[in-house]
Design a protein around this motif. Structure first.
Motif, PDB file in Angstrom:
ATOM      1  N   PRO A   1      62.831   6.793 -60.727  1.00 28.04           N
ATOM      2  CA  PRO A   1      63.361   6.500 -59.386  1.00 28.04           C
ATOM      3  C   PRO A   1      62.296   6.607 -58.295  1.00 28.04           C
ATOM      4  O   PRO A   1      62.463   6.108 -57.191  1.00 28.04           O
ATOM      5  N   ARG A   2      61.174   7.270 -58.606  1.00 26.13           N
ATOM      6  CA  ARG A   2      60.145   7.486 -57.598  1.00 26.13           C
ATOM      7  C   ARG A   2      59.209   6.291 -57.554  1.00 26.13           C
ATOM      8  O   ARG A   2      58.982   5.644 -58.553  1.00 26.13           O
ATOM      9  N   PHE A   3      58.635   6.056 -56.392  1.00 29.54           N
ATOM     10  CA  PHE A   3      57.629   5.005 -56.311  1.00 29.54           C
ATOM     11  C   PHE A   3      56.218   5.594 -56.420  1.00 29.54           C
ATOM     12  O   PHE A   3      55.496   5.355 -57.372  1.00 29.54           O
TER      13      PHE A   3
ATOM     14  N   ARG B   1      54.858   8.489 -57.130  1.00 23.82           N
ATOM     15  CA  ARG B   1      54.485   9.305 -58.279  1.00 23.82           C
ATOM     16  C   ARG B   1      55.153   8.825 -59.564  1.00 23.82           C
ATOM     17  O   ARG B   1      55.424   9.600 -60.471  1.00 23.82           O
TER      18      ARG B   1
ATOM     19  N   ASN C   1      49.132  12.434 -59.872  1.00 22.36           N
ATOM     20  CA  ASN C   1      48.516  13.753 -59.798  1.00 22.36           C
ATOM     21  C   ASN C   1      47.779  14.035 -58.498  1.00 22.36           C
ATOM     22  O   ASN C   1      47.208  15.100 -58.324  1.00 22.36           O
ATOM     23  N   GLU C   2      47.747  13.060 -57.605  1.00 22.42           N
ATOM     24  CA  GLU C   2      47.115  13.290 -56.305  1.00 22.42           C
ATOM     25  C   GLU C   2      47.914  14.336 -55.537  1.00 22.42           C
ATOM     26  O   GLU C   2      49.144  14.304 -55.547  1.00 22.42           O
ATOM     27  N   ALA C   3      47.196  15.261 -54.865  1.00 21.91           N
ATOM     28  CA  ALA C   3      47.904  16.259 -54.066  1.00 21.91           C
ATOM     29  C   ALA C   3      48.630  15.581 -52.910  1.00 21.91           C
ATOM     30  O   ALA C   3      49.776  15.873 -52.602  1.00 21.91           O
ATOM     31  N   HIS C   4      47.943  14.661 -52.260  1.00 20.09           N
ATOM     32  CA  HIS C   4      48.523  13.956 -51.115  1.00 20.09           C
ATOM     33  C   HIS C   4      48.261  12.459 -51.238  1.00 20.09           C
ATOM     34  O   HIS C   4      47.322  12.044 -51.894  1.00 20.09           O
ATOM     35  N   GLY C   5      49.092  11.678 -50.562  1.00 19.70           N
ATOM     36  CA  GLY C   5      48.808  10.242 -50.445  1.00 19.70           C
ATOM     37  C   GLY C   5      49.050   9.437 -51.703  1.00 19.70           C
ATOM     38  O   GLY C   5      48.420   8.411 -51.913  1.00 19.70           O
TER      39      GLY C   5
ATOM     40  N   ASN D   1      64.767   4.594 -55.298  1.00 20.79           N
ATOM     41  CA  ASN D   1      65.257   4.584 -53.930  1.00 20.79           C
ATOM     42  C   ASN D   1      64.213   4.276 -52.871  1.00 20.79           C
ATOM     43  O   ASN D   1      64.281   4.734 -51.751  1.00 20.79           O
ATOM     44  N   GLY D   2      63.258   3.469 -53.230  1.00 18.47           N
ATOM     45  CA  GLY D   2      62.455   2.876 -52.169  1.00 18.47           C
ATOM     46  C   GLY D   2      61.325   3.749 -51.689  1.00 18.47           C
ATOM     47  O   GLY D   2      61.505   4.941 -51.522  1.00 18.47           O
ATOM     48  N   PRO D   3      60.166   3.164 -51.440  1.00 19.58           N
ATOM     49  CA  PRO D   3      58.982   3.913 -51.051  1.00 19.58           C
ATOM     50  C   PRO D   3      59.154   4.623 -49.716  1.00 19.58           C
ATOM     51  O   PRO D   3      59.897   4.164 -48.858  1.00 19.58           O
ATOM     52  N   GLY D   4      58.447   5.741 -49.552  1.00 22.87           N
ATOM     53  CA  GLY D   4      58.465   6.480 -48.289  1.00 22.87           C
ATOM     54  C   GLY D   4      57.616   5.785 -47.238  1.00 22.87           C
ATOM     55  O   GLY D   4      57.119   4.676 -47.457  1.00 22.87           O
ATOM     56  N   GLY D   5      57.433   6.440 -46.096  1.00 21.74           N
ATOM     57  CA  GLY D   5      56.820   5.844 -44.918  1.00 21.74           C
ATOM     58  C   GLY D   5      55.526   5.092 -45.146  1.00 21.74           C
ATOM     59  O   GLY D   5      55.444   3.888 -44.896  1.00 21.74           O
TER      60      GLY D   5
END
Lengths: 294, 109
Positions: free
Chosen positions: B18-20, B22, B46-50, B71-75
């Motif tokens: 369901p995640r984009f 990660r 595995n990236e901490a951020h971004g 459910n669609g990518p975040g910002g």
């Protein structure tokens, strides 16, 4: 299995108190994931036993191999974070300042610098007093929460829920709207927004809902301390109606929140009055919405 | 049409992720060539951020017409994808890849 994420945008709205109460009400059916790792405090209410633990690595840290260092100082010159001071004639990396960018390693003429994975804390699987399991984490000094850590805590909680055929994972989400929150929301079945009628409560509710909306996740809202500012409460109610957010409950200001917390109990254990009833109704409301019969 | 799926495995029977940002894998299905290829995205996961923007950039290299996810990518990821013109379909988080493809064909996503 459904994943219910509880977030607030603004701190101090009662998010964790409510999450812990829902965990209590859900009992054995609910696996808890504490993703508010920067200021994790759910363990104070749910009495985890820290049964299993594992180190968590995130990001990198420069390390200078002293036997290969010729003390030319090029690393210290290029470091934008002033993270390589000279201590007793040796160049030593200050772990709190180093961002792991690797510039020093690039300019080192003798290849004496390498980047090492950074151990930022531990994550745990615990038995808790609800008769279920909680996945949570503890960060080291100066370490920050990340989307990666939230993803780890959530995926462990989901794995346990699937193995043990539990109905729900409830996630105590991270504050703000940054990377950890994006990671908290991703994959959720339903989001509970906890807010309070203050100017920043409403502002942060709008901000975090913008993110929830991008994810196309159905949301409900609990207005805590709803009687401390009628004017803003009405504004919040109007916002909920406009955005088609389910108004799950309005909870009046009640000092039982604090009293329960100071003796390490959830509100539904401490209080027997109308507050407990309102919280129980909210939980049943949530269950109805995510379509699972209790 | 080239269709991209966020998945937890490499086959038609794998569950969707369901995640984009990660997601563990992408599967890309080329309808004209009838060809299913996969991409291992666990490095970005595995990236901490971004992770979101990084995954969006990777996806862009495959040049799909449609993305099917949970459910669609975040910002940030959404901002990148908007520029690429990839059409995003959501609501397939609890399906297998095959089920998601069928649901798309029936116009249910």
């Amino acid at each position: 299995m459904k994943e219910i994420v509880i977030i607030s945008g603004k701190g101090g709205t009662g998010k964790t108190s409510l999450t812990a109460s829902f965990a209590m009400l859900g009992g054995k059916d609910v696996i808890v994931a504490d993703c508010d790792v920067d200021a994790a405090d759910m363990h104070l209410l749910l009495e985890p036993d820290f049964q299993d633990s594992e180190d968590f690595y995130s990001g990198e840290l420069a390390y200078i191999k002293q036997d290969q260092c010729i003390k030319c100082g090029k690393c210290a010159d290029v470091c934008r974070f002033d993270a390589i001071p000279i201590i007793n004639t040796r160049y030593i990396v200050d772990p709190l300042s180093c961002e792991g960018c690797g510039y020093c390693a690039r300019v080192c003429p003798t290849n004496a610098i390498i980047n090492k994975s950074l151990n930022v804390g531990k994550w745990y699987i615990s038995n808790i007093k609800t008769g279920s399991t909680m996945v949570h984490a503890k960060l080291g000094i100066g370490a920050d929460n990340s989307g990666k850590l939230v993803a780890k805590v959530k995926s462990e909680a989901k794995n346990i829920a699937e193995e043990e055929q539990k109905d729900f994972v409830i996630v105590d989400g991270s504050p703000g709207v940054g990377c950890p929150v994006v990671s908290s929301l991703s994959g959720a079945s339903f989001v509970v927004l906890v807010t309070e009628p203050s100017v920043s409560g409403l502002h942060d509710l709008k901000r975090v809902y913008e993110l929830v909306n991008k994810f196309n996740i159905k949301a409900g809202c609990i207005i805590n301390k709803s009687d401390i500012n009628q004017k803003v409460t009405v504004e919040i109610e109007n916002f909920l109606e406009k955005e088609n957010i389910v108004h799950l409950a309005s909870l009046p200001y009640n000092e039982d929140f604090t009293k329960a917390m100071t003796i390490g109990q959830t509100i539904v254990e401490y209080s027997n009055g109308s507050l407990k009833q309102l919280i129980t109704d909210s939980w049943n409301n949530i269950l109805n919405i995510v379509n699972i019969k209790k | 049409m080239k269709i991209a799926f966020t998945t937890k495995g490499k086959t038609w029977d794998s569950p969707m992720d369901p995640r984009f940002g990660r997601t563990e894998y992408f599967l890309i299905y080329d309808e004209e060539k009838e060809e299913l290829t996969h991409y291992d995205n666990r490095d970005s996961a595995n990236e901490a951020h971004g992770a979101g923007p990084k995954t969006a950039q990777k996806l862009f290299e495959f040049n799909p017409d449609i993305l099917i996810t949970g459910n669609g990518p975040g910002g940030n990821a959404a901002a990148v994808l908007e520029k690429t013109g990839i059409k995003i379909l959501v609501g397939a988080g609890d399906m297998t890849v095959k089920e998601a493809y069928n649901a798309y064909k029936k116009g249910e996503l």
